[in-house]
Design a protein around this motif. Structure first.
Motif, PDB file in Angstrom:
ATOM      1  N   ILE A 160       0.843  -1.199   0.000  1.00 56.60           N
ATOM      2  CA  ILE A 160       0.000   0.000   0.000  1.00 56.60           C
ATOM      3  C   ILE A 160       0.877   1.247   0.000  1.00 56.60           C
ATOM      4  CG2 ILE A 160      -2.061  -0.942   1.134  1.00 56.60           C
ATOM      5  CD1 ILE A 160      -0.885   0.015   3.789  1.00 56.60           C
ATOM      6  N   HIS A 161       0.321   2.354  -0.517  1.00 57.30           N
ATOM      7  CA  HIS A 161       0.956   3.655  -0.320  1.00 57.30           C
ATOM      8  C   HIS A 161      -0.122   4.733  -0.264  1.00 57.30           C
ATOM      9  CE1 HIS A 161       0.697   4.032  -4.787  1.00 57.30           C
ATOM     10  NE2 HIS A 161       0.504   5.305  -4.494  1.00 57.30           N
ATOM     11  N   LEU A 162       0.221   5.841   0.389  1.00 55.29           N
ATOM     12  CA  LEU A 162      -0.721   6.947   0.515  1.00 55.29           C
ATOM     13  C   LEU A 162      -0.684   7.824  -0.725  1.00 55.29           C
ATOM     14  CD1 LEU A 162      -0.434   8.269   4.190  1.00 55.29           C
ATOM     15  CD2 LEU A 162      -2.452   7.330   3.083  1.00 55.29           C
ATOM     16  N   GLU A 163      -1.853   8.254  -1.154  1.00 56.44           N
ATOM     17  CA  GLU A 163      -1.968   9.166  -2.282  1.00 56.44           C
ATOM     18  C   GLU A 163      -3.058  10.170  -1.926  1.00 56.44           C
ATOM     19  OE1 GLU A 163      -3.259   8.307  -6.701  1.00 56.44           O
ATOM     20  OE2 GLU A 163      -1.280   7.440  -6.312  1.00 56.44           O
ATOM     21  N   MET A 164      -2.655  11.243  -1.235  1.00 58.72           N
ATOM     22  CA  MET A 164      -3.610  12.176  -0.650  1.00 58.72           C
ATOM     23  C   MET A 164      -3.564  13.527  -1.354  1.00 58.72           C
ATOM     24  SD  MET A 164      -3.021  11.405   3.408  1.00 58.72           S
ATOM     25  CE  MET A 164      -4.445  12.383   3.888  1.00 58.72           C
ATOM     26  N   ASP A 165      -4.756  14.048  -1.691  1.00 55.16           N
ATOM     27  CA  ASP A 165      -4.857  15.402  -2.233  1.00 55.16           C
ATOM     28  C   ASP A 165      -5.170  16.426  -1.155  1.00 55.16           C
ATOM     29  OD1 ASP A 165      -4.394  14.682  -4.909  1.00 55.16           O
ATOM     30  OD2 ASP A 165      -6.482  14.055  -5.140  1.00 55.16           O
ATOM     31  N   HIS A 166      -5.784  15.971  -0.056  1.00 57.32           N
ATOM     32  CA  HIS A 166      -6.202  16.879   1.007  1.00 57.32           C
ATOM     33  C   HIS A 166      -5.673  16.356   2.337  1.00 57.32           C
ATOM     34  CE1 HIS A 166      -8.944  18.623  -1.924  1.00 57.32           C
ATOM     35  NE2 HIS A 166      -9.376  17.409  -2.176  1.00 57.32           N
ATOM     36  N   LEU A 167      -4.817  17.143   2.986  1.00 57.13           N
ATOM     37  CA  LEU A 167      -4.306  16.785   4.297  1.00 57.13           C
ATOM     38  C   LEU A 167      -5.225  17.392   5.353  1.00 57.13           C
ATOM     39  CD1 LEU A 167      -2.083  15.439   5.973  1.00 57.13           C
ATOM     40  CD2 LEU A 167      -0.812  17.601   5.870  1.00 57.13           C
ATOM     41  N   VAL A 168      -5.902  16.535   6.111  1.00 57.93           N
ATOM     42  CA  VAL A 168      -6.802  16.981   7.178  1.00 57.93           C
ATOM     43  C   VAL A 168      -6.206  16.528   8.498  1.00 57.93           C
ATOM     44  CG1 VAL A 168      -9.127  16.858   8.125  1.00 57.93           C
ATOM     45  CG2 VAL A 168      -8.783  16.814   5.640  1.00 57.93           C
TER      46      VAL A 168
END
Length: 356
Positions: free
Chosen positions: A335-343
């Motif tokens: 798995i890997h993270l693919e984030m457009d919005h950091l909350v």
């Protein structure tokens, strides 16, 4: 765009018990608003106040700039031009479909009424069913008739209280989309209460999240999902997990998965513990990734499978993978993270997120 509904510092009480507190929102003409939240959070009471059945303890209710309710003044419900569709469809069983729709426009001329009934039957997809009785219709068809009956007098605002709750889950979503199309075609402003987030996302232009009488966020569904204003909204909307992390720079947070960059809430300093919202669509299945999670649970959703994965530190995260990838319980997948919005939320501080 003109404002249809405006609530300002509204407080509602029942038997002196606060039900809604300091609530403010605006809904533009032609828009569909939706309120979600746990049972007992004040959603239905709020609709009843807008309709004129509950008087405010404080604040104001305005429709098209006209003040219709204050603690000192209440415009009668029948004078507000507000329609309602309830959880209990309550069609008149002894009247035909056409007669049910006709019920609210009986003071109009006969030709005008016939035209409006035919128009609405066409609009709701039941053009040949005017002479049917309610018991001859399916649940979805009855819901369309109830909507047509509420639309017949052309209300300036339509309120819908859990209107699809009696239908099965698959039908609820399709009916919700149909209702949105009908309301848009009629140019009707509407406010919908539901417990079903799928309905809310399928219907709403503006989405509100309530808890214990407070409105935590009122925004577009996109913003509510991707940029939740509070920890409660983050937890309530969608299926997400708050992953522990630590501030490692002015715009960086370190987690067990990766170091993430983005805007952080004011007042955070390097070293401060935080929590990062991880949605299922933020975690990508990647066979080439050295980072792995153990499959604890899986839920087949047709085009994709929703997995619950356990990381090396015990954290559990949701992950979406294409359904043709089938992984067994206990199997490790990359798995890997693919984030457009950091909350990000302070771990032990305010309940307010960063800018995202």
């Amino acid at each position: 765009m003109r404002t249809m509904l405006e609530l300002d510092q509204l407080e509602l009480r029942l038997d002196e018990q606060p039900i809604v507190t300091d609530l403010a929102l605006t809904l533009a003409e032609g828009d569909i608003g939706c309120l979600v939240g746990p049972s007992g959070c004040g959603k239905t009471t709020l609709l009843r106040a807008i309709a004129g059945f509950v008087a405010p303890h404080a604040g104001t209710i305005q429709l098209q700039g006209e003040t219709v309710a204050t603690p000192a003044h209440q415009l009668a419900p029948e004078a507000r031009r507000v329609g309602m569709v309830f959880q209990d469809i309550a069609l008149f069983p002894h009247l035909t479909v056409a007669e049910n729709i006709d019920f609210g426009i009986r003071r109009q001329g006969a030709a005008q009424r016939r035209h409006r009934i035919a128009e609405l039957l066409q609009r709701v997809g039941l053009p040949q069913m005017g002479e049917r009785m309610p018991h001859e219709l399916s649940g979805g068809q009855q819901q369309r008739v109830a909507l047509a009956r509420a639309l017949a007098p052309r209300p300036r605002l339509l309120l819908l209280d859990e209107p699809f709750s009696g239908l099965d889950a698959e039908l609820r979503e399709s009916i919700a989309r149909e209702v949105r199309d009908i309301l848009k075609a009629e140019g009707i402003t509407a406010l919908l209460v539901t417990h079903d987030q799928t309905e809310a996302f399928a219907t709403a232009d503006q989405l509100g999240v309530m808890k214990q009488g407070e409105l935590h966020q009122w925004d577009t569904p996109y913003e509510v999902y991707h940029r939740p204003a509070t920890r409660f909204v983050a937890d309530f909307i969608g299926r997400g997990v708050l992953l522990p992390g630590r501030v490692s720079g002015i715009d960086r947070v370190s987690t067990v998965l990766a170091e993430l960059r983005g805007d952080l809430p004011a007042g955070l300093n390097p070293g401060d513990p935080v929590e990062v919202l991880i949605r299922p669509d933020d975690l990508v299945h990647d066979d080439q990734s050295p980072r792995q999670g153990k499959v604890l649970d899986r839920s087949f959703r047709g085009a994709y499978t929703l997995y619950t994965l356990e990381l090396e530190d015990g954290a559990r995260l949701p992950c979406i993978a294409p359904s043709h990838h089938r992984h067994a319980y206990g199997e490790y997948i990359g798995i890997h993270l693919e984030m457009d919005h950091l909350v990000v939320f302070p771990q032990d501080g305010e309940d307010v997120a960063g800018p995202g």
